[in-house]
Motif scaffolding. Structure first.
Motif, PDB file in Angstrom:
ATOM      1  N   GLY A 174       0.699  -0.679   0.416  1.00 36.73           N
ATOM      2  CA  GLY A 174       0.207   0.038  -0.027  1.00 36.73           C
ATOM      3  C   GLY A 174       0.884   1.203   0.058  1.00 36.73           C
ATOM      4  O   GLY A 174       2.025   1.455   0.732  1.00 36.73           O
ATOM      5  N   GLY A 175       0.543   2.474  -0.864  1.00 35.61           N
ATOM      6  CA  GLY A 175       1.639   3.915  -1.273  1.00 35.61           C
ATOM      7  C   GLY A 175       2.885   3.833  -2.027  1.00 35.61           C
ATOM      8  O   GLY A 175       2.238   2.700  -2.867  1.00 35.61           O
ATOM      9  N   TRP A 176       3.579   4.050  -1.791  1.00 29.32           N
ATOM     10  CA  TRP A 176       4.077   4.655  -2.258  1.00 29.32           C
ATOM     11  C   TRP A 176       4.997   3.271  -2.932  1.00 29.32           C
ATOM     12  O   TRP A 176       6.089   2.680  -1.670  1.00 29.32           O
ATOM     13  N   ILE A 180      -1.620   4.875  -9.215  1.00 24.99           N
ATOM     14  CA  ILE A 180      -2.437   4.128  -8.436  1.00 24.99           C
ATOM     15  C   ILE A 180      -1.162   4.071  -7.417  1.00 24.99           C
ATOM     16  O   ILE A 180      -2.230   4.687  -6.523  1.00 24.99           O
ATOM     17  N   ALA A 181      -0.335   3.777  -7.002  1.00 26.27           N
ATOM     18  CA  ALA A 181      -0.081   4.079  -6.566  1.00 26.27           C
ATOM     19  C   ALA A 181       0.690   5.036  -5.267  1.00 26.27           C
ATOM     20  O   ALA A 181       0.482   5.126  -3.939  1.00 26.27           O
ATOM     21  N   ALA A 231      -1.566   7.910  -5.460  1.00 23.45           N
ATOM     22  CA  ALA A 231      -2.942   7.981  -5.031  1.00 23.45           C
ATOM     23  C   ALA A 231      -3.591   7.310  -3.729  1.00 23.45           C
ATOM     24  O   ALA A 231      -3.971   7.531  -2.325  1.00 23.45           O
ATOM     25  N   ASP A 232      -3.191   6.085  -3.498  1.00 26.74           N
ATOM     26  CA  ASP A 232      -2.802   5.565  -2.740  1.00 26.74           C
ATOM     27  C   ASP A 232      -1.905   5.610  -1.402  1.00 26.74           C
ATOM     28  O   ASP A 232      -2.302   5.628   0.180  1.00 26.74           O
ATOM     29  N   ALA A 233      -1.148   6.323  -1.780  1.00 24.35           N
ATOM     30  CA  ALA A 233       0.160   7.368  -0.517  1.00 24.35           C
ATOM     31  C   ALA A 233      -0.091   8.053   0.478  1.00 24.35           C
ATOM     32  O   ALA A 233      -0.941   9.105   0.000  1.00 24.35           O
ATOM     33  N   THR A 234       0.266   9.126   1.293  1.00 26.27           N
ATOM     34  CA  THR A 234       0.395  10.325   1.713  1.00 26.27           C
ATOM     35  C   THR A 234       0.537  11.119   1.066  1.00 26.27           C
ATOM     36  O   THR A 234       1.742  10.960   0.741  1.00 26.27           O
TER      37      THR A 234
END
Length: 120
Positions: free
Chosen positions: A28-30, A77-78, A80-83
């Motif tokens: 999840g995230g970058w 996508i990565a 958008a899922d990160a801080t």
């Protein structure tokens, strides 16, 4: 553009992306792997843009393999899922700024290799 060459290269590039990004990291995230793939791909596209190759080979490797290996959608996508701050600082900086720099270095290297081959 040669559609069959692009399709075959796309299958190879997609498989490479899957192998390079499956397991570990992520969570999840970058993900650093996405940016590394994009920067290396930008470098290779730069080299390919400046060396003389047959149009079928350019379609296979450029639009096919490297086009599917490097992917702005995976980066999006990565990110958008990160801080948000983290995403901008790391994701955009590495993939876009370093990607453009890598492409420029790749283009220089391709020109250099081509001029050396022509001089020989």
């Amino acid at each position: 553009m040669h559609p069959f060459a692009v399709a075959m290269g796309g299958a190879v590039g997609t498989l490479l992306r899957l192998l390079l990004t499956t397991g570990g990291g992520g969570g999840g995230g970058w993900d650093l792997r996405i940016s590394v793939i994009n920067v290396v791909g930008a470098f290779l596209l730069g080299v390919l843009a400046r060396i003389p190759v047959r149009p079928q080979v350019r379609s296979l490797l450029g639009s096919g393999v490297l086009g599917s290996l490097t992917s702005f959608s995976a980066l999006s996508i990565a990110l958008a899922d990160a801080t948000p701050g983290y995403a901008v600082a790391l994701g955009l900086l590495t993939s876009i700024v370093l990607g453009v720099a890598a492409a420029a270095v790749g283009m220089w290297l391709g020109r250099f290799l081509t001029s050396r081959a022509e001089a020989a």
